[in-house]
Design a protein around this motif. Sequence first.
Motif, PDB file in Angstrom:
ATOM      1  N   GLN A   9      59.938  15.243  36.522  1.00  0.00           N
ATOM      2  CA  GLN A   9      61.030  15.524  37.448  1.00  0.00           C
ATOM      3  C   GLN A   9      61.328  14.254  38.259  1.00  0.00           C
ATOM      4  O   GLN A   9      60.432  13.656  38.838  1.00  0.00           O
ATOM      5  N   HIS A  41      52.634  18.384  35.337  1.00  0.00           N
ATOM      6  CA  HIS A  41      53.946  18.171  35.943  1.00  0.00           C
ATOM      7  C   HIS A  41      53.887  16.897  36.787  1.00  0.00           C
ATOM      8  O   HIS A  41      53.060  16.792  37.694  1.00  0.00           O
ATOM      9  N   THR A  43      56.145  14.355  39.252  1.00  0.00           N
ATOM     10  CA  THR A  43      57.348  14.298  40.077  1.00  0.00           C
ATOM     11  C   THR A  43      57.424  12.949  40.777  1.00  0.00           C
ATOM     12  O   THR A  43      56.420  12.472  41.319  1.00  0.00           O
ATOM     13  N   HIS A  45      59.465  11.108  43.868  1.00  0.00           N
ATOM     14  CA  HIS A  45      60.346  11.292  45.007  1.00  0.00           C
ATOM     15  C   HIS A  45      60.371   9.975  45.779  1.00  0.00           C
ATOM     16  O   HIS A  45      59.387   9.626  46.445  1.00  0.00           O
ATOM     17  N   TRP A  49      54.705   9.450  44.075  1.00  0.00           N
ATOM     18  CA  TRP A  49      54.467  10.201  42.846  1.00  0.00           C
ATOM     19  C   TRP A  49      53.528  11.356  43.150  1.00  0.00           C
ATOM     20  O   TRP A  49      52.598  11.215  43.944  1.00  0.00           O
TER      21      TRP A  49
END
Length: 117
Positions: A9, A41, A43, A45, A49
């Motif tokens: 993501q 998963h 991600t 941002h 991380w």
Amino acid sequence: MNDVIIQFQGFHPSELFRSYLESRLSELHDQSPYGSTLRVHFTRHKTRWKATLRIMSPVREFFAVAEGRGLHEVSKRLFSRIHRQLERWKSRRFEHRSLLDLEVRNGDGVTHGSGVA
């Protein structure tokens, strides 16, 4: 690897990282309890991380989280944490079983201790 789910993501991983991750997950799957499903998963941002890894199996569930500023740093921390859990589980899963715990039934149906000292 139908029993491994990988999600990203906020970024698209390089082929090199994807290959590294698939290799590590394959090894981890081999070390996990029989019938396990792994879900990881990652991600991104901004500059942070976060990664989560869940192993779901018939005997128990394992879960780890790692956060940091570098993708490889986070992935190494994540695998280290989940490996520790698996090793702890493996070392404890048979700790209550020993020859002294065995019961022996003789021909008349009477249960006796194993007699092993």
